[in-house]
Scaffold this motif. Sequence first.
Motif, PDB file in Angstrom:
ATOM      1  N   ASN A 145      -1.798 -11.030  -1.622  1.00  4.55           N
ATOM      2  CA  ASN A 145      -1.609  -9.359  -1.446  1.00  4.55           C
ATOM      3  C   ASN A 145      -0.840  -8.993  -3.096  1.00  4.55           C
ATOM      4  O   ASN A 145      -1.923  -8.520  -3.696  1.00  4.55           O
ATOM      5  CB  ASN A 145      -1.155  -8.459  -0.472  1.00  4.55           C
ATOM      6  CG  ASN A 145      -1.818  -9.147   1.175  1.00  4.55           C
ATOM      7  OD1 ASN A 145      -2.786  -9.005   0.505  1.00  4.55           O
ATOM      8  ND2 ASN A 145      -1.124  -8.968   1.620  1.00  4.55           N
ATOM      9  N   THR A 146      -0.124 -10.003  -3.226  1.00  2.00           N
ATOM     10  CA  THR A 146       0.120 -10.087  -4.377  1.00  2.00           C
ATOM     11  C   THR A 146      -0.255  -9.892  -5.845  1.00  2.00           C
ATOM     12  O   THR A 146      -0.359  -9.348  -6.833  1.00  2.00           O
ATOM     13  CB  THR A 146       1.594 -11.440  -4.818  1.00  2.00           C
ATOM     14  OG1 THR A 146       2.290 -10.597  -3.259  1.00  2.00           O
ATOM     15  CG2 THR A 146       2.472 -10.783  -6.028  1.00  2.00           C
ATOM     16  N   ASP A 147      -1.268 -11.517  -5.973  1.00  2.00           N
ATOM     17  CA  ASP A 147      -2.221 -11.202  -6.151  1.00  2.00           C
ATOM     18  C   ASP A 147      -3.086 -10.436  -7.147  1.00  2.00           C
ATOM     19  O   ASP A 147      -3.270  -9.920  -8.843  1.00  2.00           O
ATOM     20  CB  ASP A 147      -3.383 -12.438  -6.312  1.00  2.00           C
ATOM     21  CG  ASP A 147      -2.157 -13.769  -6.810  1.00  2.00           C
ATOM     22  OD1 ASP A 147      -1.114 -13.843  -6.559  1.00  2.00           O
ATOM     23  OD2 ASP A 147      -2.874 -15.116  -5.938  1.00  2.00           O
ATOM     24  N   ARG A 148      -3.050  -9.566  -5.927  1.00  4.65           N
ATOM     25  CA  ARG A 148      -4.113  -8.024  -5.973  1.00  4.65           C
ATOM     26  C   ARG A 148      -3.669  -7.480  -6.550  1.00  4.65           C
ATOM     27  O   ARG A 148      -4.385  -6.562  -6.999  1.00  4.65           O
ATOM     28  CB  ARG A 148      -5.168  -8.141  -4.103  1.00  4.65           C
ATOM     29  CG  ARG A 148      -6.161  -8.907  -4.255  1.00  4.65           C
ATOM     30  CD  ARG A 148      -6.714  -8.754  -2.690  1.00  4.65           C
ATOM     31  NE  ARG A 148      -7.188 -10.049  -2.584  1.00  4.65           N
ATOM     32  CZ  ARG A 148      -8.167  -9.902  -2.818  1.00  4.65           C
ATOM     33  NH1 ARG A 148      -9.167  -8.912  -3.664  1.00  4.65           N
ATOM     34  NH2 ARG A 148      -9.297 -10.983  -2.014  1.00  4.65           N
ATOM     35  N   PHE A 149      -2.247  -6.740  -6.197  1.00  3.99           N
ATOM     36  CA  PHE A 149      -1.884  -6.179  -6.515  1.00  3.99           C
ATOM     37  C   PHE A 149      -0.911  -6.252  -8.549  1.00  3.99           C
ATOM     38  O   PHE A 149      -1.164  -5.193  -8.935  1.00  3.99           O
ATOM     39  CB  PHE A 149      -0.495  -4.926  -6.065  1.00  3.99           C
ATOM     40  CG  PHE A 149      -0.704  -4.435  -4.507  1.00  3.99           C
ATOM     41  CD1 PHE A 149      -0.451  -3.346  -4.073  1.00  3.99           C
ATOM     42  CD2 PHE A 149      -1.007  -4.972  -3.434  1.00  3.99           C
ATOM     43  CE1 PHE A 149      -0.867  -2.471  -3.632  1.00  3.99           C
ATOM     44  CE2 PHE A 149      -1.986  -4.606  -2.101  1.00  3.99           C
ATOM     45  CZ  PHE A 149      -1.526  -2.672  -2.468  1.00  3.99           C
ATOM     46  N   ALA A 150      -0.789  -7.317  -8.693  1.00  2.37           N
ATOM     47  CA  ALA A 150      -0.794  -7.456  -9.875  1.00  2.37           C
ATOM     48  C   ALA A 150      -1.608  -7.500 -10.807  1.00  2.37           C
ATOM     49  O   ALA A 150      -1.552  -7.128 -11.615  1.00  2.37           O
ATOM     50  CB  ALA A 150      -0.230  -8.865 -10.109  1.00  2.37           C
ATOM     51  N   ALA A 151      -2.788  -7.752 -10.592  1.00  2.00           N
ATOM     52  CA  ALA A 151      -4.324  -7.976 -11.014  1.00  2.00           C
ATOM     53  C   ALA A 151      -4.487  -5.750 -11.328  1.00  2.00           C
ATOM     54  O   ALA A 151      -5.618  -5.761 -12.480  1.00  2.00           O
ATOM     55  CB  ALA A 151      -5.315  -8.212 -10.671  1.00  2.00           C
ATOM     56  N   LEU A 152      -3.642  -5.608 -10.720  1.00  2.45           N
ATOM     57  CA  LEU A 152      -4.103  -3.951 -10.439  1.00  2.45           C
ATOM     58  C   LEU A 152      -3.157  -3.457 -11.498  1.00  2.45           C
ATOM     59  O   LEU A 152      -2.863  -1.999 -12.446  1.00  2.45           O
ATOM     60  CB  LEU A 152      -3.496  -3.246  -9.330  1.00  2.45           C
ATOM     61  CG  LEU A 152      -4.916  -3.136  -7.699  1.00  2.45           C
ATOM     62  CD1 LEU A 152      -4.619  -2.816  -6.596  1.00  2.45           C
ATOM     63  CD2 LEU A 152      -6.411  -2.771  -8.995  1.00  2.45           C
ATOM     64  N   SER A 199       0.611  -1.400   0.150  1.00  2.00           N
ATOM     65  CA  SER A 199       0.023  -0.360   0.169  1.00  2.00           C
ATOM     66  C   SER A 199       0.873   0.890  -0.119  1.00  2.00           C
ATOM     67  O   SER A 199       0.932   2.186  -0.584  1.00  2.00           O
ATOM     68  CB  SER A 199      -0.936  -0.060   1.283  1.00  2.00           C
ATOM     69  OG  SER A 199      -1.712  -0.925   1.067  1.00  2.00           O
ATOM     70  N   ALA A 200       2.077   0.981   1.009  1.00  2.00           N
ATOM     71  CA  ALA A 200       2.926   2.449   0.790  1.00  2.00           C
ATOM     72  C   ALA A 200       3.688   2.386  -0.500  1.00  2.00           C
ATOM     73  O   ALA A 200       3.477   3.885  -0.937  1.00  2.00           O
ATOM     74  CB  ALA A 200       4.099   2.856   1.911  1.00  2.00           C
ATOM     75  N   ALA A 201       3.902   1.704  -1.026  1.00  2.00           N
ATOM     76  CA  ALA A 201       4.177   1.539  -2.887  1.00  2.00           C
ATOM     77  C   ALA A 201       3.579   2.446  -3.401  1.00  2.00           C
ATOM     78  O   ALA A 201       3.030   3.478  -4.672  1.00  2.00           O
ATOM     79  CB  ALA A 201       4.758   0.282  -3.223  1.00  2.00           C
ATOM     80  N   LEU A 202       2.125   2.219  -3.491  1.00  2.00           N
ATOM     81  CA  LEU A 202       0.845   2.737  -4.412  1.00  2.00           C
ATOM     82  C   LEU A 202       0.683   3.256  -3.777  1.00  2.00           C
ATOM     83  O   LEU A 202       0.902   4.517  -4.648  1.00  2.00           O
ATOM     84  CB  LEU A 202      -0.276   1.720  -4.002  1.00  2.00           C
ATOM     85  CG  LEU A 202      -1.562   1.694  -4.849  1.00  2.00           C
ATOM     86  CD1 LEU A 202      -1.365   1.362  -5.950  1.00  2.00           C
ATOM     87  CD2 LEU A 202      -2.686   1.400  -4.089  1.00  2.00           C
ATOM     88  N   ALA A 203       0.697   4.051  -2.539  1.00  2.00           N
ATOM     89  CA  ALA A 203       0.354   5.637  -2.450  1.00  2.00           C
ATOM     90  C   ALA A 203       1.759   6.285  -2.884  1.00  2.00           C
ATOM     91  O   ALA A 203       1.852   7.503  -3.366  1.00  2.00           O
ATOM     92  CB  ALA A 203       0.612   5.957  -0.817  1.00  2.00           C
TER      93      ALA A 203
END
Length: 127
Positions: A53-60, A32-36
């Motif tokens: 978490n990894t799958d969700r951020f990869a899907a984004l 989330s910090a990297a996303l921010a």
Amino acid sequence: AGAVERAAYVPFRRLLPRSRLLVHHGGIGTASAALAAGIPQVIVPLAFDQFDNTDRFAALGVARKVPRSLFQPRRAAREIERLLGSQEVADRCKRLQARVDPEGALRRACEAAEGLGDRSATRLTGA
């Protein structure tokens, strides 16, 4: 290239805005910090919720998943180059960064918690 420094601790809020990419374990706080910060991520999940978490951020479209068993220097370099070379990833990171609002989220969470307290008090007093 910049200089390398060693520190026992540096808060993400100071470090990540000066970074181009983050390689990490997939913890939700780190991701989330990297996303921010609006930067892409190479994630090497190790345990627990890190895989989800990894799958969700990869899907984004802002992260690449590298299984721990495959995390070798050449593979890491290839994934880093792929992410840093992608305008699509850069655009997604910036678009999602604009949607992150930590102060607003905290305010809304507090308001929701206060609302729960108000409802509980109403039920107890019958008011």
